[in-house]
Design a protein around this motif. Sequence first.
Motif, PDB file in Angstrom:
ATOM      1  N   ILE A 113       0.835  -1.216   0.000  1.00 58.43           N
ATOM      2  CA  ILE A 113       0.000   0.000   0.000  1.00 58.43           C
ATOM      3  C   ILE A 113       0.865   1.259   0.000  1.00 58.43           C
ATOM      4  N   TYR A 114       2.050   1.188   0.605  1.00 61.03           N
ATOM      5  CA  TYR A 114       2.894   2.373   0.709  1.00 61.03           C
ATOM      6  C   TYR A 114       3.856   2.412  -0.463  1.00 61.03           C
ATOM      7  N   ASP A 115       3.295   2.597  -1.644  1.00 61.11           N
ATOM      8  CA  ASP A 115       4.096   2.541  -2.857  1.00 61.11           C
ATOM      9  C   ASP A 115       3.285   3.180  -3.967  1.00 61.11           C
ATOM     10  N   MET A 116       3.951   3.835  -4.905  1.00 55.90           N
ATOM     11  CA  MET A 116       3.205   4.485  -5.977  1.00 55.90           C
ATOM     12  C   MET A 116       2.459   3.475  -6.853  1.00 55.90           C
ATOM     13  N   ALA A 117       2.923   2.221  -6.851  1.00 54.76           N
ATOM     14  CA  ALA A 117       2.203   1.208  -7.620  1.00 54.76           C
ATOM     15  C   ALA A 117       0.839   0.934  -6.994  1.00 54.76           C
ATOM     16  N   ALA A 118       0.649   1.374  -5.747  1.00 50.02           N
ATOM     17  CA  ALA A 118      -0.637   1.194  -5.074  1.00 50.02           C
ATOM     18  C   ALA A 118      -1.465   2.468  -5.200  1.00 50.02           C
ATOM     19  N   ILE A 119      -1.252   3.177  -6.306  1.00 45.78           N
ATOM     20  CA  ILE A 119      -1.905   4.480  -6.490  1.00 45.78           C
ATOM     21  C   ILE A 119      -3.422   4.386  -6.317  1.00 45.78           C
ATOM     22  N   ASP A 120      -4.013   3.256  -6.685  1.00 39.75           N
ATOM     23  CA  ASP A 120      -5.466   3.136  -6.566  1.00 39.75           C
ATOM     24  C   ASP A 120      -5.932   3.147  -5.109  1.00 39.75           C
ATOM     25  N   HIS A 121      -5.207   2.406  -4.241  1.00 41.37           N
ATOM     26  CA  HIS A 121      -5.603   2.424  -2.829  1.00 41.37           C
ATOM     27  C   HIS A 121      -5.339   3.799  -2.214  1.00 41.37           C
ATOM     28  N   ILE A 122      -4.205   4.393  -2.610  1.00 39.32           N
ATOM     29  CA  ILE A 122      -3.861   5.708  -2.063  1.00 39.32           C
ATOM     30  C   ILE A 122      -4.899   6.748  -2.470  1.00 39.32           C
ATOM     31  N   LEU A 123      -5.304   6.702  -3.749  1.00 38.74           N
ATOM     32  CA  LEU A 123      -6.300   7.663  -4.237  1.00 38.74           C
ATOM     33  C   LEU A 123      -7.639   7.501  -3.533  1.00 38.74           C
ATOM     34  N   PHE A 124      -7.967   6.255  -3.223  1.00 36.82           N
ATOM     35  CA  PHE A 124      -9.222   6.045  -2.501  1.00 36.82           C
ATOM     36  C   PHE A 124      -9.151   6.740  -1.146  1.00 36.82           C
ATOM     37  N   LEU A 125      -8.004   6.605  -0.467  1.00 30.12           N
ATOM     38  CA  LEU A 125      -7.837   7.270   0.828  1.00 30.12           C
ATOM     39  C   LEU A 125      -7.896   8.786   0.656  1.00 30.12           C
ATOM     40  N   VAL A 126      -7.307   9.286  -0.434  1.00 31.28           N
ATOM     41  CA  VAL A 126      -7.350  10.730  -0.716  1.00 31.28           C
ATOM     42  C   VAL A 126      -8.805  11.174  -0.850  1.00 31.28           C
ATOM     43  N   ALA A 127      -9.579  10.408  -1.647  1.00 30.84           N
ATOM     44  CA  ALA A 127     -10.981  10.781  -1.865  1.00 30.84           C
ATOM     45  C   ALA A 127     -11.775  10.691  -0.561  1.00 30.84           C
ATOM     46  N   LEU A 128     -11.465   9.671   0.232  1.00 33.23           N
ATOM     47  CA  LEU A 128     -12.190   9.465   1.484  1.00 33.23           C
ATOM     48  C   LEU A 128     -11.930  10.607   2.467  1.00 33.23           C
ATOM     49  N   CYS A 129     -10.694  11.121   2.459  1.00 33.90           N
ATOM     50  CA  CYS A 129     -10.291  12.174   3.405  1.00 33.90           C
ATOM     51  C   CYS A 129     -10.555  13.577   2.894  1.00 33.90           C
ATOM     52  N   ALA A 130     -10.897  13.708   1.608  1.00 31.97           N
ATOM     53  CA  ALA A 130     -10.895  15.034   0.983  1.00 31.97           C
ATOM     54  C   ALA A 130     -11.731  16.065   1.752  1.00 31.97           C
ATOM     55  N   LEU A 131     -12.825  15.621   2.372  1.00 34.09           N
ATOM     56  CA  LEU A 131     -13.717  16.573   3.035  1.00 34.09           C
ATOM     57  C   LEU A 131     -13.298  16.887   4.471  1.00 34.09           C
ATOM     58  N   PHE A 132     -12.212  16.268   4.928  1.00 33.45           N
ATOM     59  CA  PHE A 132     -11.874  16.386   6.349  1.00 33.45           C
ATOM     60  C   PHE A 132     -10.554  17.102   6.589  1.00 33.45           C
ATOM     61  N   THR A 133     -10.463  17.721   7.769  1.00 35.89           N
ATOM     62  CA  THR A 133      -9.173  18.272   8.195  1.00 35.89           C
ATOM     63  C   THR A 133      -8.786  17.612   9.518  1.00 35.89           C
ATOM     64  N   VAL A 134      -7.606  17.988  10.018  1.00 36.36           N
ATOM     65  CA  VAL A 134      -7.103  17.382  11.260  1.00 36.36           C
ATOM     66  C   VAL A 134      -8.127  17.540  12.393  1.00 36.36           C
TER      67      VAL A 134
END
Lengths: 213, 169
Positions: free
Chosen positions: A34-55
Motif C-alpha cells: 500500500i505504501y508505494d506508488m504502484a498502489a496508487i489506486d488504494h492511495i487515491l481512494f484514501l485521498v478521496a475518502l479524506c478530501a472533506l476532512f481536516t485534522v
Amino acid sequence: MSIDLRPEALFLGQKRDTLGDIFSIYFNIGFSHIYDMAAIDHILFLVALCALFTVKDWRKLLVLITAFTLGHSITLALAILDIIPINARLVELLIPITILLTAIYNGYTLWKDKWQSRGKSRTQYLMALGFGWIHGMGFSNYLRSTLFPEEKLLGQLFAFNIGIEVGQIIILAKILLLTFIFTQLLKIKRNHWAFTLSGLAFAVSLYLIIDQL
Amino acid sequence: MKYLILFISSFFIAPLAEEAHEFHVSKCLVEYKAENAELQISMNIFIDDLELALESRGVQKLFIGTEKEQEDANAFIEKYIDQVFQIEIDGSGIVDPIFLGKEVSDDLTSIWCYMQIPMPQPLQSLKVKNSILLETFDDQKNITSIVGPENKKDSFMSIRGDDVKEVSY
C-alpha cells in the motif's frame, strides 16, 4: 555470494525464530503493497475518502477509516481462507470505480453545500465499509501470490493486514498534513481544496477504468 | 475557472497511474524429503514477468502456457533459473537441480516449476540464493520457504542486494 551477517544468520541452529521471520516478511509485503506508488489506486481512494476532512475532524475520520479497515480486513480474510471466490479482473475494475464514486459523492456534497452536515451522513460510513470489501478482495489477489498455504496461514494473513494498516495510517497522516499546509498555511479555502483532491481522484480513477476496458 | 483548468490538467497526469497495481513477486518452496533422499523445489513465477526477463536476455518471446509456446521454452526457463537461483548443500559448492517440468497455474498468469536434487547424505546445511527477476524489477520480492530435516522451517524474502539465506541443521 555475499556473506550473511545478520544476527539471525549468525545464530542459526541455536535460535530459530521462524514465526518472527514470517511476521516480518508478510508485514513488509503488506506495508510495501500500500505504501508505494504502484498502489496508487488504494492511495487515491484514501485521498478521496479524506478530501472533506481536516485534522480537526479526526474523530469522524477515525470512524470512517475504521469502517474501511473493517471492510477490507473481512474480505481479505474470507478470500484467503477460500470462503469467498474472487474474480481478480472484476475486482481490479471495481477498485477504481469505488474511487470514482467517492469522488462523485464528494463533488455532490460540495455542490449541494452540505458542508456542515458532512460526517453526520451514514451514507459515507456505509460507502467506506462497502468499498472496503472491494479493496480487501484486491489485497487478497496480491497476498495469494506470495502465500504458502500449508504454513501458518493465519499468521501470514495477520502480519500482512497489520502491514497494510500501518501503511494506511502513514498515508492518511501525509494527506492530512498536506490539507493542513494548503488550507491553514497557504490559506486555500477548504472547499476548494476538497474539490481539488476529489477532482484529482476522479480524473485518475476514470483513466484507470478506461484503461482496463 | 482556475479550478476547471486544474481539473482538466489532472487528466494529463492520470497516465502516470499506468503502472498501477503491477506487483512483482515470486515464491519458492525448498523441501528436504529424507524418506525420498531428495530436495524438492517448487517455484511460482508470473509468466509475463519471466518472459520480460528472458527477452531482456535476448530470448525470443516464448508464449509460455499458450498453444503457441515455443518447443524449447523449458530449456530457456531452466537455464534462466540456473543462473539466478542457486543452492549450495553442506558447503560443497553450487548444485544444479534437475528440472522436472512446469505447470501453468489455474488462473493462467503464473507457472510452477518443479526441480529436484538427490540427497544421498542427510542434509546438514543449506545456502539458497534466490535472485529470480531481481535484475528485471527494482521492486521484485521473492519469498523462499525452506523445510529442513524434522520439519524445521525457515523463510526469507529476497530483494535487490539481499537475496541469500544460510541454514544449518
